[in-house]
Motif scaffolding. Structure first.
Motif, PDB file in Angstrom:
ATOM      1  N   ILE A  26       0.857  -1.194   0.000  1.00  0.00           N
ATOM      2  CA  ILE A  26       0.000   0.000   0.000  1.00  0.00           C
ATOM      3  C   ILE A  26       0.894   1.246   0.000  1.00  0.00           C
ATOM      4  O   ILE A  26       1.897   1.286   0.721  1.00  0.00           O
ATOM      5  CB  ILE A  26      -0.880   0.010   1.279  1.00  0.00           C
ATOM      6  N   SER A  27       0.522   2.265  -0.789  1.00  0.00           N
ATOM      7  CA  SER A  27       1.337   3.489  -0.760  1.00  0.00           C
ATOM      8  C   SER A  27       0.947   4.318   0.470  1.00  0.00           C
ATOM      9  O   SER A  27      -0.231   4.525   0.757  1.00  0.00           O
ATOM     10  CB  SER A  27       1.183   4.287  -2.051  1.00  0.00           C
ATOM     11  N   VAL A  28       1.978   4.746   1.205  1.00  0.00           N
ATOM     12  CA  VAL A  28       1.770   5.372   2.516  1.00  0.00           C
ATOM     13  C   VAL A  28       2.594   6.643   2.622  1.00  0.00           C
ATOM     14  O   VAL A  28       3.764   6.663   2.231  1.00  0.00           O
ATOM     15  CB  VAL A  28       2.279   4.419   3.637  1.00  0.00           C
ATOM     16  N   ILE A  29       1.978   7.684   3.165  1.00  0.00           N
ATOM     17  CA  ILE A  29       2.764   8.845   3.611  1.00  0.00           C
ATOM     18  C   ILE A  29       2.521   8.990   5.108  1.00  0.00           C
ATOM     19  O   ILE A  29       1.375   9.006   5.565  1.00  0.00           O
ATOM     20  CB  ILE A  29       2.362  10.141   2.880  1.00  0.00           C
ATOM     21  N   GLY A  30       3.603   9.051   5.879  1.00  0.00           N
ATOM     22  CA  GLY A  30       3.491   9.226   7.328  1.00  0.00           C
ATOM     23  C   GLY A  30       3.920  10.636   7.708  1.00  0.00           C
ATOM     24  O   GLY A  30       4.886  11.169   7.149  1.00  0.00           O
ATOM     25  N   PHE A  31       3.190  11.250   8.649  1.00  0.00           N
ATOM     26  CA  PHE A  31       3.520  12.604   9.114  1.00  0.00           C
ATOM     27  C   PHE A  31       3.915  12.526  10.579  1.00  0.00           C
ATOM     28  O   PHE A  31       3.142  12.027  11.405  1.00  0.00           O
ATOM     29  CB  PHE A  31       2.293  13.523   8.997  1.00  0.00           C
ATOM     30  N   GLU A  32       5.088  13.031  10.912  1.00  0.00           N
ATOM     31  CA  GLU A  32       5.538  13.009  12.313  1.00  0.00           C
ATOM     32  C   GLU A  32       6.020  14.410  12.707  1.00  0.00           C
ATOM     33  O   GLU A  32       6.874  14.979  12.032  1.00  0.00           O
ATOM     34  CB  GLU A  32       6.640  11.962  12.497  1.00  0.00           C
ATOM     35  N   GLN A  33       5.473  14.905  13.817  1.00  0.00           N
ATOM     36  CA  GLN A  33       5.827  16.274  14.224  1.00  0.00           C
ATOM     37  C   GLN A  33       7.277  16.398  14.702  1.00  0.00           C
ATOM     38  O   GLN A  33       7.869  17.471  14.613  1.00  0.00           O
ATOM     39  CB  GLN A  33       4.869  16.772  15.307  1.00  0.00           C
ATOM     40  N   PHE A  34       7.842  15.297  15.206  1.00  0.00           N
ATOM     41  CA  PHE A  34       9.254  15.316  15.630  1.00  0.00           C
ATOM     42  C   PHE A  34      10.055  14.413  14.684  1.00  0.00           C
ATOM     43  O   PHE A  34       9.582  14.056  13.619  1.00  0.00           O
ATOM     44  CB  PHE A  34       9.390  14.811  17.071  1.00  0.00           C
ATOM     45  N   GLY A  35      11.265  14.002  15.126  1.00  0.00           N
ATOM     46  CA  GLY A  35      12.028  13.029  14.342  1.00  0.00           C
ATOM     47  C   GLY A  35      11.553  11.617  14.661  1.00  0.00           C
ATOM     48  O   GLY A  35      10.709  11.416  15.542  1.00  0.00           O
TER      49      GLY A  35
END
Ligand SMILES: Cc1cc2nc3c(=O)[nH]c(=O)nc-3n(C[C@H](O)[C@H](O)[C@H](O)COP(=O)(O)OP(=O)(O)OC[C@H]3O[C@@H](n4cnc5c(N)ncnc54)[C@H](O)[C@@H]3O)c2cc1C
Length: 376
Positions: A26-35
């Motif tokens: 599955i194509s995924v984009i993950g968003f993380e506010q920190f590292g």
């Protein structure tokens, strides 16, 4: 469409879901506010206990064995040791509800264990002071995980399988619609088929209607120096959970065998604003846990040598929320692990991938159903 699935919050659960979704193609984009693997999430503090004899409810046992398999899979895929099984002791009065619940999980699933009491118990594990009404239950399928490395490993693997992880990117809004979900992150719009929200203690900030259901709580971890280091090596000193009135002392030997992490995790304080977590540890907090250690682990010097503060999201019944949100199509929520989610995170990531791709999972997760908060 930017990708099939967005993952909002790439900490513990988000990293495992990214790994499992990428593995499923599955194509995924993950968003993380920190590292990734940073020390501000619920995955900080060097170690997490893994236990299979489970006082939190026998319904977790099959999930925990599946999690164990998946930990081994992640280790094999990334060539790293993440889970060390050195055994786990739960110590308490067998007549209490928590110990009864633990024993029920052992008997129903015929878990590999030993029950020790009296002289036999104190000779075998002299590090613990045992009171006459207490027993020690040794869970043979228990030990400790390396949480930061586990998160980093899952993301390394997810990225190698094609996942796109956007670090230092804060999601400001999630807007589900009939044909997908719009996300605004760092003031930019993105479009997806589905979204998975794995924002831990910050969840109610994105979903204010769950403010009373997902409470951020503050947990203080503390480390102590042994008087005799030899006695507290991982092969002699299993991870432990000590249940007594007023405290729940949990801990593990440090990875290098020179210290013991022992922390009181009973009744953690509410954090009104997760962005302003109080990371200072008061003298009273240090003294309180020091007194418990002096009473229960006399082989440790009772002044903490290190302390650090973390948060987790808690639900009222201490069971997490896993599934689609009532009235929010294409939106999946995984949060509220109430201080005990790390050990099961790979199977939760797998369940997230199942629900998102197939609409169902073979795992039994009725106790984690978001619809128990349907009126929120
Ligand atoms: C001190 C402590 C000790 C624990 N001990 C154990 C243990 O021994 N064994 C065990 O099994 N469990 C333990 N737990 C519980 C376990 O660690 C947690 O249940 C689990 O890590 C929670 O994972 P999560 O993904 O929900 O949250 P997190 O790992 O905190 O992930 C949430 C992520 O979302 C990100 N995020 C939030 N909002 C946004 C936004 N708007 N945009 C982008 N990113 C965002 C955060 O930065 C974070 O990375 C412990 C927890 C704590 C705090």
């Amino acid at each position: 469409m930017d990708a099939d699935v967005a993952i909002v919050g790439v900490g513990t659960m988000g990293s495992m879901a990214a790994w499992q979704l990428a593995k499923a193609g599955i194509s995924v984009i993950g968003f993380e506010q920190f590292g990734i693997g940073n020390d501000r999430t619920a995955a900080g503090g060097e170690s997490r206990l893994f236990r299979t004899a489970y006082m939190e409810g026998k319904e977790y046992v099959p999930l925990l064995f599946e999690a164990k398999n998946l930990w081994r899979e992640l280790e094999a895929e990334t060539d790293r040791e993440l889970l060390t099984l050195n055994g786990g002791l739960t110590i308490g009065d067998p007549d209490t509800d928590v110990m009864q619940s633990l024993l029920k999980s052992i008997h129903e699933f015929e878990l590999d264990h030993e029950i020790l009491q009296g002289k036999e118990a104190t000779e075998r594990f002299p590090q613990h002071r045992l009171f006459s009404e207490e027993i020690m239950v040794l869970d043979k399928n228990a030990g400790f995980l390396r949480p930061e490395l586990a998160v980093v490993s899952a993301i390394e693997r997810a990225e190698s399988l094609g996942a796109d992880i956007k670090r230092y990117t804060t999601v400001q809004g999630v807007y589900p619609g009939k044909n997908g979900v719009t996300i605004v992150a760092n003031d930019k719009e993105f479009h997806f088929g589905k979204v998975l929200i794995t924002t831990g203690a910050w969840t109610w900030k994105l979903l204010p209607r769950l403010r009373d259901q997902l409470i951020a709580r503050r947990l203080v971890l503390t480390w102590f120096a042994p008087k005799n280091v030899e006695e507290f090596q991982p092969d002699k000193f299993p991870v432990f959970a000590r249940m007594r009135k007023g405290y729940r002392l949990t801990g593990a030997p440090t990875l290098d065998g020179t210290m013991v992490k022992a922390s009181n995790t009973k009744n953690p304080d509410t954090v009104p604003e997760p962005d302003n977590l109080n990371r200072d540890v008061s003298i009273e907090e240090l003294q309180e846990v020091g007194e418990a250690v002096e009473k229960l682990l006399p082989g440790l010097t009772p002044n903490p040598v290190r302390a650090s503060v973390y948060m987790d999201a808690y639900t009222e019944d201490d069971h997490s929320i896993v599934g689609t949100l009532p009235g929010m199509d294409n939106t999946f929520l995984i949060s509220g692990f109430s201080g005990h989610g790390f050990k099961m995170s790979p199977v939760i990531g797998k369940i997230a991938a199942d629900l998102i791709t197939e609409g169902e999972t073979k795992h039994s997760i009725g106790h984690l159903d978001p619809y128990r908060y349907a009126n929120a």
